[in-house]
Design an enzyme around this catalytic site. Sequence first.
Site, PDB file in Angstrom:
ATOM      1  CB  SER A 140      -0.157 -32.527  14.359  1.00  0.00           C
ATOM      2  OG  SER A 140      -0.872 -32.732  15.568  1.00  0.00           O
ATOM      3  CE1 TYR A 153      -2.408 -27.931  13.279  1.00  0.00           C
ATOM      4  CE2 TYR A 153      -3.074 -29.794  14.645  1.00  0.00           C
ATOM      5  CZ  TYR A 153      -2.087 -28.931  14.186  1.00  0.00           C
ATOM      6  OH  TYR A 153      -0.793 -29.065  14.630  1.00  0.00           O
TER       7      TYR A 153
END
Length: 263
Positions: A140, A153
């Site tokens: 990401s 995350y």
Amino acid sequence: MTFENKIIWITGASSGIGEALTIQLAKQNCKLIISSRRETVLNDVKKKCQQSENIKVLPLDLADYKSMPTTAEKAISLFGNVDILINNGGISQRSLIIDTAIEVDKKLMDIDYLGTVALSKALLPHFIARKSGHFVTVTSLMGKFSSPYRSAYCGAKHALHGFFDALRLEHDKDNIKVTMICPGFVNTNVARNALTGNGSIQNEQDSATENGLDVDVFAKRMLKAIKKEKFEAYIGKGETKGVYLKRFFPKLLHKVVLRSAVR
């Protein structure tokens, strides 16, 4: 590099990016192994694809990382080898640090980091023996810089970059490639499925994700990056500029993220 005649294993293939990759790769004369926890949904994805006879379904739970050596053996047996592993499976999180139970941090690390690492390590001897192989890991932009509400995350995604950068260095001599794919906002269910601070599912979409890159457009750009064997690819809209701001103007990025942070 071409995908023709390649054997490609995709995790997280039951929806979102993984599903879009499966449908597009099925048109490119390659063989696919598709994995996620939901075998029934994987079979539904398979039915949507051209040349579905070249697609095998292999259930996989990334949280059960101790089972990865057995799962890797099963994957290799399906077509005789694996050329490319696309590590796409994972979950997200939306909660403030102060409100996030440590069990949620652990779950993110178990699935997004340890599950992916364990699977890759299980397949690594196969790649070494063949002197060929390509790990493609979907991290990401949050693996390059951080944002509020995503601490667990971000931690897991940052960790993936550290591990796979080391793997690339150690196994360059074995002709093993590593590509890190860093999505920005992509219009999938990632936000709806994100965990909240107590571990429950958020079950809500956010405007940034909804207005993000179309998943099919994203998949096409991702496949181009894989073909070029890029070390890293940042795929999204204006949010990709954050990578460069982090490197050269970290205080400016801090201010930009504070102004634009979305849950």
